[in-house]
Scaffold this active site. Structure first.
Site, PDB file in Angstrom:
ATOM      1  N   ASP A 198     -75.612  19.044  56.005  1.00 40.33           N
ATOM      2  CA  ASP A 198     -74.553  18.200  55.473  1.00 40.33           C
ATOM      3  C   ASP A 198     -74.591  16.881  56.228  1.00 40.33           C
ATOM      4  O   ASP A 198     -75.000  16.843  57.396  1.00 40.33           O
ATOM      5  CB  ASP A 198     -73.180  18.862  55.641  1.00 40.33           C
ATOM      6  N   ASP A 211     -78.627  13.974  55.818  1.00 35.85           N
ATOM      7  CA  ASP A 211     -78.272  13.019  54.783  1.00 35.85           C
ATOM      8  C   ASP A 211     -79.430  13.017  53.789  1.00 35.85           C
ATOM      9  O   ASP A 211     -80.558  12.634  54.144  1.00 35.85           O
ATOM     10  CB  ASP A 211     -78.082  11.633  55.402  1.00 35.85           C
ATOM     11  N   VAL A 212     -79.183  13.450  52.566  1.00 38.78           N
ATOM     12  CA  VAL A 212     -80.278  13.626  51.611  1.00 38.78           C
ATOM     13  C   VAL A 212     -80.867  12.304  51.127  1.00 38.78           C
ATOM     14  O   VAL A 212     -81.870  12.300  50.400  1.00 38.78           O
ATOM     15  CB  VAL A 212     -79.848  14.489  50.406  1.00 38.78           C
ATOM     16  N   ASN A 229     -77.083  21.079  46.567  1.00 36.69           N
ATOM     17  CA  ASN A 229     -75.690  20.880  46.200  1.00 36.69           C
ATOM     18  C   ASN A 229     -75.206  19.460  46.437  1.00 36.69           C
ATOM     19  O   ASN A 229     -74.187  19.045  45.889  1.00 36.69           O
ATOM     20  CB  ASN A 229     -74.813  21.867  46.996  1.00 36.69           C
ATOM     21  N   TYR A 289     -72.258   8.583  37.708  1.00 38.94           N
ATOM     22  CA  TYR A 289     -72.298  10.012  38.014  1.00 38.94           C
ATOM     23  C   TYR A 289     -72.907  10.791  36.843  1.00 38.94           C
ATOM     24  O   TYR A 289     -73.719  11.708  37.043  1.00 38.94           O
ATOM     25  CB  TYR A 289     -70.882  10.499  38.310  1.00 38.94           C
ATOM     26  N   LYS A 305     -76.261  13.056  37.013  1.00 39.15           N
ATOM     27  CA  LYS A 305     -76.259  14.488  36.723  1.00 39.15           C
ATOM     28  C   LYS A 305     -77.140  14.827  35.520  1.00 39.15           C
ATOM     29  O   LYS A 305     -77.776  15.884  35.494  1.00 39.15           O
ATOM     30  CB  LYS A 305     -74.824  14.976  36.504  1.00 39.15           C
ATOM     31  N   ALA A 350     -64.132  22.233  39.481  1.00 37.42           N
ATOM     32  CA  ALA A 350     -63.957  23.183  40.584  1.00 37.42           C
ATOM     33  C   ALA A 350     -63.137  22.483  41.657  1.00 37.42           C
ATOM     34  O   ALA A 350     -63.538  21.441  42.176  1.00 37.42           O
ATOM     35  CB  ALA A 350     -65.299  23.625  41.143  1.00 37.42           C
TER      36      ALA A 350
END
Length: 260
Positions: free
Chosen positions: A47, A75-76, A102, A168, A172, A201
């Site tokens: 994360d 950090d991706v 994720n 976003y 996605k 969610a």
């Protein structure tokens, strides 16, 4: 509002090793880390929030055992950090079996007001980050002789329009397309690649960045009249990571009760 019943673990992933990105805190990543442990897996979690990540690791280790969970800040958007996360997982566990991508970043801005920086930041975390981690996963899984599973976190917004969400939604939708293409390539060495597409969610971070009015509107669209618990999405991720989905690849599974 119907209250869902938490499903206990059944050892579906016993003996397998997994990497989960954006796994700190109470969101889908944290719920997935817990569910993988409950199903018998050993995990390495990453994360960008180092403090929350360490707190998550300590809490899970206290419950499941220090040998079951390890963490490394990641950090991706940084390729070196992605490489370090996967190298650590391979070093500790000897090989990888499951990777859950994720990490994602949202935001709200109409296109007429959206800056290049806003667009690029969401795309870099959500789509490019998934690309970097999927690439690292497939390289590791192919080198180990094949087999394994990658599960990406997409969103129903990749299919359905929503104002203020162009960046976003584009990211996605890109995750869904990436999933399909990666699945075809990875099938040659026995790796499956699928995705989940949650609708709503609820977790503390979402509540902080979304207005009560919008949350109420989104909740009203759900057939059950409630939002999903993060662990309900994690249950579907577990299914895709398990042998129960052995003939599924390139699919995006909607985790939603939205009206058509």
């Amino acid at each position: 509002m119907n209250t869902p019943v938490y499903v206990p673990g059944h050892g579906l992933l016993k003996g397998r090793s997994a990497v989960v990105t954006a796994a700190a805190g109470a969101g889908i990543g944290g719920a997935t880390a817990r569910r993988l442990l409950e199903e018998g897996a050993r995990i390495v979690i990453g994360d960008a929030h180092a403090r929350r990540l360490k707190e998550t690791e300590q809490a899970l280790a206290a419950e499941f055992g220090a040998d079951k969970v390890t963490s490394l800040p990641c950090d991706v958007t940084d390729e070196d950090q992605v490489q370090a996360l996967f190298a650590l997982a391979e070093h500790i566990h000897g090989r990888l079996d499951i990777v859950v991508n994720n990490a994602g970043l949202g935001g709200t801005a109409d296109l007429v007001d959206m800056t290049d920086a806003q667009w690029s930041r969401v795309l870099d975390v959500t789509l490019n980050g998934t690309f970097r981690c999927t690439r690292a996963a497939l390289r590791a899984l192919k080198a180990s002789g094949g087999g394994g599973v990658v599960v990406n976190n997409a969103s129903v917004i990749g299919w359905r329009a929503q104002t203020g969400q162009a960046h976003y939604a584009a990211a996605k939708a890109g995750v869904m397309a990436l999933t399909r293409c990666a699945a075809l390539e990875a099938a040659e060495f026995g790796v499956r690649v699928n995705a989940v597409a949650p609708s709503l969610a609820m977790h503390p971070h979402l509540a902080k960045v979304t207005s009560e009015e919008l949350l109420a509107e989104l909740t009203a669209r759900e057939a059950f009249g409630r939002y999903a618990e993060p662990w309900e999405v994690a249950n579907v991720i577990v299914f895709l990571a398990s042998s129960y989905s052995s003939y599924m690849t390139g699919e995006t599974v909607s985790v939603s009760s939205q009206h058509a």
